[in-house]
Every structure is written in C-alpha cells, then in structure tokens.
Scaffold this motif. Structure first.
Motif, PDB file in Angstrom:
ATOM      1  N   GLN A  34     -24.463 -67.500 -33.847  1.00  0.00           N
ATOM      2  CA  GLN A  34     -23.015 -67.424 -33.613  1.00  0.00           C
ATOM      3  C   GLN A  34     -22.623 -65.957 -33.571  1.00  0.00           C
ATOM      4  N   ASN A  35     -21.564 -65.667 -32.867  1.00  0.00           N
ATOM      5  CA  ASN A  35     -21.069 -64.292 -32.761  1.00  0.00           C
ATOM      6  C   ASN A  35     -20.062 -64.063 -33.893  1.00  0.00           C
ATOM      7  N   PRO A  36     -20.393 -63.198 -34.869  1.00  0.00           N
ATOM      8  CA  PRO A  36     -19.512 -63.030 -36.025  1.00  0.00           C
ATOM      9  C   PRO A  36     -18.464 -61.935 -35.855  1.00  0.00           C
ATOM     10  N   SER A  37     -18.226 -61.480 -34.632  1.00  0.00           N
ATOM     11  CA  SER A  37     -17.293 -60.368 -34.443  1.00  0.00           C
ATOM     12  C   SER A  37     -15.858 -60.741 -34.815  1.00  0.00           C
ATOM     13  N   TRP A  38     -15.552 -62.040 -34.932  1.00  0.00           N
ATOM     14  CA  TRP A  38     -14.202 -62.462 -35.323  1.00  0.00           C
ATOM     15  C   TRP A  38     -13.876 -62.073 -36.762  1.00  0.00           C
ATOM     16  N   ILE A  39     -14.900 -61.870 -37.578  1.00  0.00           N
ATOM     17  CA  ILE A  39     -14.688 -61.481 -38.969  1.00  0.00           C
ATOM     18  C   ILE A  39     -15.034 -60.017 -39.189  1.00  0.00           C
ATOM     19  N   SER A  40     -15.800 -59.427 -38.275  1.00  0.00           N
ATOM     20  CA  SER A  40     -16.164 -58.013 -38.307  1.00  0.00           C
ATOM     21  C   SER A  40     -16.770 -57.640 -39.666  1.00  0.00           C
ATOM     22  N   SER A  41     -16.497 -56.441 -40.146  1.00  0.00           N
ATOM     23  CA  SER A  41     -17.107 -55.958 -41.385  1.00  0.00           C
ATOM     24  C   SER A  41     -16.587 -56.668 -42.622  1.00  0.00           C
ATOM     25  N   ALA A  42     -15.631 -57.565 -42.452  1.00  0.00           N
ATOM     26  CA  ALA A  42     -15.154 -58.364 -43.580  1.00  0.00           C
ATOM     27  C   ALA A  42     -16.089 -59.529 -43.876  1.00  0.00           C
ATOM     28  N   GLY A  43     -17.102 -59.759 -43.005  1.00  0.00           N
ATOM     29  CA  GLY A  43     -17.989 -60.896 -43.258  1.00  0.00           C
ATOM     30  C   GLY A  43     -19.119 -61.104 -42.287  1.00  0.00           C
ATOM     31  N   ASP A  44     -19.511 -60.071 -41.510  1.00  0.00           N
ATOM     32  CA  ASP A  44     -20.482 -60.315 -40.443  1.00  0.00           C
ATOM     33  C   ASP A  44     -21.931 -60.037 -40.794  1.00  0.00           C
ATOM     34  N   MET A  45     -22.228 -59.503 -41.974  1.00  0.00           N
ATOM     35  CA  MET A  45     -23.574 -59.010 -42.243  1.00  0.00           C
ATOM     36  C   MET A  45     -24.615 -60.112 -42.454  1.00  0.00           C
ATOM     37  N   ILE A  46     -25.867 -59.757 -42.213  1.00  0.00           N
ATOM     38  CA  ILE A  46     -27.030 -60.614 -42.415  1.00  0.00           C
ATOM     39  C   ILE A  46     -27.919 -59.937 -43.450  1.00  0.00           C
ATOM     40  N   SER A  47     -28.473 -60.722 -44.383  1.00  0.00           N
ATOM     41  CA  SER A  47     -29.344 -60.132 -45.392  1.00  0.00           C
ATOM     42  C   SER A  47     -30.291 -61.191 -45.938  1.00  0.00           C
ATOM     43  N   THR A  48     -30.956 -60.857 -47.047  1.00  0.00           N
ATOM     44  CA  THR A  48     -31.832 -61.775 -47.778  1.00  0.00           C
ATOM     45  C   THR A  48     -31.481 -61.679 -49.260  1.00  0.00           C
ATOM     46  N   THR A  49     -31.943 -62.645 -50.046  1.00  0.00           N
ATOM     47  CA  THR A  49     -31.654 -62.582 -51.480  1.00  0.00           C
ATOM     48  C   THR A  49     -32.301 -61.346 -52.109  1.00  0.00           C
ATOM     49  N   LYS A  50     -33.449 -60.934 -51.618  1.00  0.00           N
ATOM     50  CA  LYS A  50     -34.129 -59.759 -52.165  1.00  0.00           C
ATOM     51  C   LYS A  50     -33.339 -58.489 -51.877  1.00  0.00           C
ATOM     52  N   ASP A  51     -32.874 -58.332 -50.640  1.00  0.00           N
ATOM     53  CA  ASP A  51     -32.107 -57.137 -50.291  1.00  0.00           C
ATOM     54  C   ASP A  51     -30.774 -57.090 -51.038  1.00  0.00           C
ATOM     55  N   LEU A  52     -30.099 -58.234 -51.166  1.00  0.00           N
ATOM     56  CA  LEU A  52     -28.838 -58.251 -51.912  1.00  0.00           C
ATOM     57  C   LEU A  52     -29.080 -57.878 -53.374  1.00  0.00           C
ATOM     58  N   GLN A  53     -30.171 -58.351 -53.935  1.00  0.00           N
ATOM     59  CA  GLN A  53     -30.519 -58.000 -55.308  1.00  0.00           C
ATOM     60  C   GLN A  53     -30.731 -56.496 -55.447  1.00  0.00           C
ATOM     61  N   THR A  54     -31.515 -55.924 -54.553  1.00  0.00           N
ATOM     62  CA  THR A  54     -31.802 -54.488 -54.596  1.00  0.00           C
ATOM     63  C   THR A  54     -30.521 -53.674 -54.460  1.00  0.00           C
ATOM     64  N   TYR A  55     -29.695 -54.060 -53.502  1.00  0.00           N
ATOM     65  CA  TYR A  55     -28.456 -53.328 -53.248  1.00  0.00           C
ATOM     66  C   TYR A  55     -27.499 -53.392 -54.428  1.00  0.00           C
ATOM     67  N   PHE A  56     -27.200 -54.601 -54.912  1.00  0.00           N
ATOM     68  CA  PHE A  56     -26.161 -54.741 -55.930  1.00  0.00           C
ATOM     69  C   PHE A  56     -26.603 -54.141 -57.261  1.00  0.00           C
ATOM     70  N   SER A  57     -27.891 -54.232 -57.553  1.00  0.00           N
ATOM     71  CA  SER A  57     -28.416 -53.601 -58.758  1.00  0.00           C
ATOM     72  C   SER A  57     -28.289 -52.086 -58.664  1.00  0.00           C
ATOM     73  N   ALA A  58     -28.606 -51.537 -57.491  1.00  0.00           N
ATOM     74  CA  ALA A  58     -28.489 -50.087 -57.291  1.00  0.00           C
ATOM     75  C   ALA A  58     -27.045 -49.630 -57.415  1.00  0.00           C
ATOM     76  N   LEU A  59     -26.120 -50.410 -56.854  1.00  0.00           N
ATOM     77  CA  LEU A  59     -24.704 -50.056 -56.940  1.00  0.00           C
ATOM     78  C   LEU A  59     -24.230 -50.044 -58.391  1.00  0.00           C
TER      79      LEU A  59
END
Length: 391
Positions: free
Chosen positions: A266-291
């Motif tokens: 699906q084209n997520p441009s209707w939500i733009s940076s408010a909700g368009d990203m793609i990730s994995t549980t591992k990447d989200l874990q790494t990111y949020f822990s680092a933040l």
C-alpha cells in the motif's frame, strides 16, 4: 474503558482489521530459553481476533523472540520473528528525535515559531516547534478530526472502500498540510491538546527545510546508519515491503458485503512521516533503547521529551514531545512508549527509562468478523506488566 478505547481509535490502531480465528499456529520462541508467560500472552492476542504477532523482549533474563498466529491466510506458517512491518504512528517518535537533534545543534529553538521557516504553508505564526511535537498546535488532523462530542470532521480517506480504492494514490506532504490549514483550528495554538497527524507532517517539512535534504536521507544519516538499522526505512510513496514479512489484511464493507483484501502493499504517503515507516522488532528495540539511554539526544532534551501535557491522557499514558510516559504504579515504575497502527498493522515499542528493558512487537490483522479492539487494552496491559513488572 470507553475513554481508553476512544483514545485507542484516535491514535490509529482502529485500522487493524479483525483477524484469523481458526488454524492458529502454536507460538514459537527463540532457542535456548522458554518464556511460557510471553507465549501465552502472544496467543491471547490471536485469540482476541488478530491474525499474527511478532514479539521481542529484552530484560534481566536476556532476549526472547516469539511469534503467534499465521504469516499468510490459507497457510499454517507462523510470522517470521525477523519480519518487516509498517509501524504506523511509531514513526512519530523517529521524526521527533530528528527535530530535537536539530534543536540540540542550535538550528532552531523549541519555542521558535515555525511559520517563518515554512511560509508557503500558511501556518499560524504562533505555532512553535514544541507545539508540533506535543500536539498542542491546534492544527486540524488531515486524516479527520475527532471532536469531544463524538462527531468527526472528515479529512482525506483513510478507511473503508474509499481508502481501498485509493490505497496506491500518492499525496505530497505539502498537500496534507494545506488541507489541514484550510480547516478551522481545533483551538488556539498552545491552548489545548489534540493528537493530530498533521503536526508530524509539518515537522517532516521542517527537517527538510533546516537540513536541506530529503527527510528519508536525513533519517538515514542521523539515526539509521549510526545505529545500523538496516531493516528500517521511510518509504515515501513506495508501496512495497522488504522480505521477509507477514501479510496484513483489511476487512471492509462494500455494497452491504464484507470483503477482505491483502494490504501488505500500500502507498503510505497519506500519513507521511506521521506513520509511514517500515521496521522490524529488532530495529525498533535497538533504536528505542539507544534513544532512552541518551545516545541520540542530550540530557536536557531527553528531559523535555519526557515532560508530558496534563490534557494528553490515553491508553498509553501522557504525551510529551513525540512519546508517551506511562506510570505503571508501585513495583513497576515508569515506561516510555510510542505505539502505532496502519491499515492491517499495529506496532508496540516500549522501554524502561534507562533503555535496559524493552518490548517491541508487530500485530497483523486477518480475516475474521470478530473485532479484536475490545480485548486489546486488557491484553496490552497484561503484556506490558508481565515485561516491566515481572508479573
């Protein structure tokens, strides 16, 4: 319960269609340890009506991954524990972090009006950076404004057959903001709190203006590459999905008949940076822990990020600058989070304040008439308390 369900719908997980009830596979866990309490809760999400779930937990017992449900309708294969998915409003936290990095560098101040940087948008001259990140700008939500009396002023189509027919349509961020600005504000800037996707789209355009680079490039340069998040991206108008992934489905009514379609693409441009990203549980874990552990922002801005607005209470706690703070009570303490949802998808992203304990998950919908929404708050609360309270 009614209040939290309304908040839940407002934030976007309503877009998850009801899920598969039959043919549910037994949850799988990472090798070397067994976490029956987590496997049981994952199964409860499936029993509630969701189609599939990927779950990742890191705590004092180490790291655990598991999945429940099915990867694709008609198959018994389980969702991959390293699968890609659309994270929905979890994207807002990434966008807020980018903006705060620019604040840290002195490119702009938290209480600086943004209209002078983006004069072409016609924004109220009183709206500041802080108001965008905290949802106190009063900007109309371009995906539809929910009012206290239960009425809704429509925005762009994001649900039902109308969205299905336009699910590959491309919207430009400026188009979304101009639609919002053309509507009456919800309140005067700074006079209230109202969750609006438009705030984060303006924040995206501000990042591009201040950096001189496309949003996706700046995200890659500042966050993805430094943290080696190779499975995370801001897709723009790209409708694809990197492999591996679990399929997501959308159930809608058409001429009195209920239909289910695969909406993995699906084209997520209707939500733009408010909700368009793609990730994995591992990447989200790494990111949020680092933040949360202070690797992405200085301490003074982490403190600002965690300063919540008293009028922002929801299922996930109180809202600060791009994230929620939730106090689980005695014996549990505070957790930070920003969950999200997009048509067919839901995501969970939680961390302890020091980044040492994390919970990340993906939820996909299936093809059942059973509505999982009523069961979601209870299942989520049980999961979060099991991880962060040891109960």
């Amino acid at each position: 319960m009614t209040k939290t369900l309304k908040a839940f719908r407002r934030i976007g997980l309503t877009a998850l269609a009801a899920a598969l009830l039959t043919g549910v596979a037994v949850p799988t866990a990472s090798a070397g340890q067994d976490r029956p309490e987590l496997r049981q809760i994952a199964q409860e999400f499936i029993d509630a009506g969701f189609g599939g779930m990927q779950l990742r937990v890191r705590d004092e017992r180490g790291e655990w991954t598991g999945s429940a449900g099915v990867r694709e309708l008609g198959s018994t294969a389980k969702p991959p524990t390293n699968g890609h998915f659309r994270v929905g409003s979890t994207s807002k936290n990434f966008t807020a972090t980018l903006v705060l990095q620019l604040v840290a560098e002195g490119r702009i101040g938290l209480d600086t009006p943004v209209a002078g940087f983006l004069p072409e948008l016609g924004l109220d001259s009183r709206i500041t950076v802080r108001m965008l990140l905290q949802h106190t700008s009063g900007l109309f939500n371009h995906t539809g404004q929910y009012h206290p009396d239960g009425t809704v002023t429509p925005g762009i189509p994001w649900a039902g057959k109308e969205w299905v027919d336009k699910r590959f349509h491309t919207y430009r961020p400026e188009e979304l903001v101009r639609l919002a600005v053309s509507k009456p504000p919800v309140f005067e800037p700074g006079a209230g709190w109202s969750y609006s996707n438009t705030n984060t789209v303006v924040a995206r355009l501000l990042v591009e203006k201040l950096s001189g680079r496309p949003f996706a490039d700046e995200l890659d340069r500042r966050i993805l590459r430094p943290l080696k998040l190779r499975d995370t991206l801001s897709p723009g108008a790209w409708a694809g999905m990197p492999k591996p992934y679990a399929h997501a489905y959308y159930r809608y009514e058409d001429a009195g008949q209920w239909k289910t379609i695969d909406v993995t693409h699906q084209n997520p441009s209707w939500i733009s940076s408010a909700g368009d990203m793609i990730s994995t549980t591992k990447d989200l874990q790494t990111y949020f822990s680092a933040l949360q552990s202070g690797k992405l922002l200085p301490a003074r801005l982490m403190a600002e990020m965690r300063e919540t607005h008293p009028g922002s209470e929801s299922l996930y706690g109180f809202y600060g600058l791009g994230q929620f703070t939730q106090d689980l009570g005695p014996g549990c303490g505070v957790v930070l989070n920003h969950n999200g949802g997009l048509n067919g998808y839901g995501s969970l992203m939680y961390s302890s304040p020091d980044g040492s304990k994390t919970l990340t998950a993906s939820i996909t919908s299936g093809d059942s008439a059973k509505d999982p929404l009523p069961s979601f708050p209870g299942a989520l609360d049980k999961l979060v308390r099991t991880v962060f309270c040891g109960k």
